[in-house]
Write an enzyme that holds these catalytic residues in place. Sequence first.
Site, PDB file in Angstrom:
ATOM      1  N   SER A 558       0.847  -1.185   0.000  1.00 49.51           N
ATOM      2  CA  SER A 558       0.000   0.000   0.000  1.00 49.51           C
ATOM      3  C   SER A 558       0.885   1.239   0.000  1.00 49.51           C
ATOM      4  O   SER A 558       1.672   1.418  -0.918  1.00 49.51           O
ATOM      5  CB  SER A 558      -0.962  -0.046   1.190  1.00 49.51           C
ATOM      6  OG  SER A 558      -2.002   0.886   1.028  1.00 49.51           O
ATOM      7  N   ASP A 641      -8.411  -5.192  -5.983  1.00 45.93           N
ATOM      8  CA  ASP A 641      -7.963  -4.027  -5.225  1.00 45.93           C
ATOM      9  C   ASP A 641      -8.519  -2.793  -5.909  1.00 45.93           C
ATOM     10  O   ASP A 641      -7.977  -2.326  -6.906  1.00 45.93           O
ATOM     11  CB  ASP A 641      -6.435  -3.978  -5.171  1.00 45.93           C
ATOM     12  CG  ASP A 641      -5.931  -2.835  -4.308  1.00 45.93           C
ATOM     13  OD1 ASP A 641      -6.761  -2.034  -3.839  1.00 45.93           O
ATOM     14  OD2 ASP A 641      -4.709  -2.748  -4.104  1.00 45.93           O
ATOM     15  N   HIS A 673      -6.959  -5.811  -1.767  1.00 40.33           N
ATOM     16  CA  HIS A 673      -5.790  -5.062  -1.309  1.00 40.33           C
ATOM     17  C   HIS A 673      -4.892  -5.966  -0.479  1.00 40.33           C
ATOM     18  O   HIS A 673      -3.706  -5.710  -0.337  1.00 40.33           O
ATOM     19  CB  HIS A 673      -6.277  -3.874  -0.482  1.00 40.33           C
ATOM     20  CG  HIS A 673      -5.285  -2.767  -0.329  1.00 40.33           C
ATOM     21  ND1 HIS A 673      -4.648  -2.166  -1.389  1.00 40.33           N
ATOM     22  CD2 HIS A 673      -4.813  -2.132   0.781  1.00 40.33           C
ATOM     23  CE1 HIS A 673      -3.838  -1.216  -0.949  1.00 40.33           C
ATOM     24  NE2 HIS A 673      -3.922  -1.178   0.359  1.00 40.33           N
TER      25      HIS A 673
END
Length: 726
Positions: A558, A641, A673
Site C-alpha cells: 500500500s 484491489d 488489497h
Amino acid sequence: MAAAKWLIASLAFASSGLAFTPEDFISAPRRGEAIPDPKGELAVFHVSKYNFDKKDRPSGWNLLNLKNGDINVLTTDSDVSEITWLGDGTKVVYINGTDSVKGGVGIWISDAKNFGNAYKAGSVNGAFSGLKLAKSGDKINFVGYGQSTTKGDLYNEAAAKEAVSSARIYDSLFVRHWDTYVGTQFNAVFSGTLTKSGDKYSFDGKLKNLVQPVKYAESPYPPFGGSGDYDLSSDGKTVAFMSKAPELPKANLTTSYIFLVPHDGSRVAEPINKRNGPRTPQGIEGASSSPVFSPDGKRIAYLQMAAKNYESDRRVIHIAEVGTNKPVQRIASNWDRSPEAVKWSSDGRTLYVTAEDHATGKLFTLPADARDNHKPAVVKHDGSVSSFYFIGSSKSVLISGNSLWSNALYQVATPDRPNRKLFYANEHDPELKGLGPNDIEPLWVDGARTKIHSWIVKPTGFDKNKVYPLAFLIHGGPQGSWGDNWSTRWNPRVWADQGYVVVAPNPTGSTGFGQKLTDDITNDWGGAPYKDLVKIWEHVHDHIKYIDTDNGIAAGASFGGFMVNWIQGQDLGRKFKALVSHDGTFVGSSKIGTDELFFIEHDFNGTFFEARQNYDRWDCSKPELVAKWSTPQLVVHNDFDFRLSVAEGVGLFNVLQEKGVPSRFLNFPDETHWVTKPENSLVWHQQVLGWVNKWSGINKSNPKSIKLSDCPIEVVDHEAHSYFDY
C-alpha cells in the site's frame, strides 16, 4: 510435488534456525475474542485452523476458565457462526449458518454446560450476525445486522431473482468500494424479540429495519464495520447506530453521525451529533464510531473526529445524555492519543478506552466526567489489546490481545494491579513454539524532524556475534504503524526466520506517537517519511554490527508499496539487493481512480483537478526517477484491489521490463488489497520470500531457505529475450 518438497525442507531446517515457516504461520490456530459470562466464571471464544492437506478450515468454539486458564471444547460445529450469552447464568444464544430457510440462519438457545441439549428458537430469512441482547420484561430484545433491500427487507441472496443483465448504472459515488462494486443492497441494523413461553424462548421471524427509514443511511458501514457500529441499551428499549451522514457525499467526506431509535422502530432514527446541530460541539464534523450506552441507559459515549475529510484525525470521547437536548460533552479532549473503543464501568463512573501509544495498543481508564486536560491512566497488560470485556460487575476486564510474538493473549487486567495471564498461544501451539518477547526490541533514531521509532525483530536462535541481512519493512496507511501486533499477512517474524533481522520503521505519518507526527505526512508523501527511512538505514548501517545492510532488502504494501517504488528512483534504492512492492501507487495522476476520494483529497491538499501539482509531486514514474532504476523488483497487485487499480502494478512491471531491470509480476485475480486465502497466502510467501532470498544471498548461505522454485505455480514466460536484446 514442489509444495511437498518445500514442506519437508522447511521442517528439516527448523532445527537449524528457521523455526517459524509460512506454513506454520498460516496453519496456526486463529482465536477470536473471549467473551465472559455474566458471572465472570467462563468465557467463550471462536477458534479455527487451516489444514493444508484437506484444504479446509474447520472451526469451533471453546470455553476459557477465567480462574485457572483451562480451555475446554464447547462445540466443533463449524456451522455455529457466533455465540453470545443470554444473560441468565451459562445459557447462550447462537446462530447456526444452516437452516430450513434457504439462505437463512437459525437462532438457537443452549447452555454452555450442556451445549448439545439445544433447541431452535426460530429462523431468520437471510444472512444475519452481530447479535446483541437485553432483557425487556419477560422478553429478550435483540439487534443484529444484515443486508437490506431498498424496500427494507432482509436481503436473502439465495432467494434473490437473477438479474436479466449484468449492467451497472450509477448517477453518484461510490461506484465501487474497497473490493466490491456498490449495488442497491446495503447494511442495516435489524431488531427482533425472543418471547418466553414456559422455560423456552421463541422467535416469530419478524425483524424491524431500523436504518432503512433514514434515506441513504447505512450501518454497519463497509468495508470494516461490524457490531461495534451499534449498541442496545440495557433495558432493551433504545438502539444507537453509526452511519455516514446521509445528506453528504460519502466518497468525498468522512462525516458520520450517531443515531438513536426505539428498538421497535416506532419512530425514525435521529442523529444526536448532526453537523452544525444544536447539540454538536462547534467545529466537530468528522467520523463517529463506537457508540456505547451507559449501564443505566441515560447516557451514550462515542468517539468522533473533528475534520470532515480526514480518516486519520484524532478521535475524542464524547458523551451525550439520552432523551434530552443538552449539548454533547467532550471528555479529555486535549489527550494527544486517538482512542479506538470505549466502555463504561458497571457503576457508570469510569470509562475504559483502548488507544495506540508508541506502537502498542494499550488500555486506559479515565473518569466519565474528565476535564479537557485529563491524562488517562494506563492499565498494565502484555502485548496489544484487540478487545476487552468486564468480568461480572468488577473493575477487572478480560483482554483478548496479541503481539509481535503471539497471535492470542488472553489475560485479566485490573487498574493499579499486575495483569494475570490466562492463555498465551505461543506457549501452547506447536506452530508458535519458540516465539517470545526476547527477540523483539525498539529502536529510536533521530529522523527528519523528530525521533522516529522502529521495531527490530530477530530470528529464532539469534546470535549477536553473527551477521544477518537487513529486511527493511515499510508499513502502509500511510497513517498507520508497525505496532506490537500479530499480522496474519505481513508478519515480521516470518521474514526474520528466513535468516534476516527485520527493521520495521514508524516514520512520519505513523499513528500512536502524537497527532502531529501523523498529520505531518500531508502533502509530503515522499519527503519527511523518505528522509526518516534514510536516517534509520544509516543508523543501522553505522551502529548495529549484527545487521548486514550490504545484502539488505526492502519491501512494503500500500503506502509501503508506493515508498518502495519511490525508493527505487532514489539513492536509497541502490543500497538494497532487492525490492518488493505490493499494491503500491506508481503514476501520480492515477490516484484519481481510487474509491475513497476524501483520502487523496486530504493527503494532497485538494481535488485532482484543483491541486494537480500535489499529485504529481510524488510521482514515482517521473522520467528522471525511472532513469535510476536498477534494483531487482517484485511487483504484487491483485484484481479486486479497488483502492489502487491493478493497472498500477502492470504499468510498473511494464517499465521495469522495458528498462531491463530484473523483475517479476505476481497477481491474484481473486484477492483484494490484501491476500487472505490460505493457499494464495502460501504462494505469496513463496514468491515474496523466494525473491528476496535469491538476491540477498540467503539462498546461498542457507540452502534450505525458501526458493522461487519451491512454488508449484508455473511461471508465464513468453519471450526468450528482453526488449533490449534486439
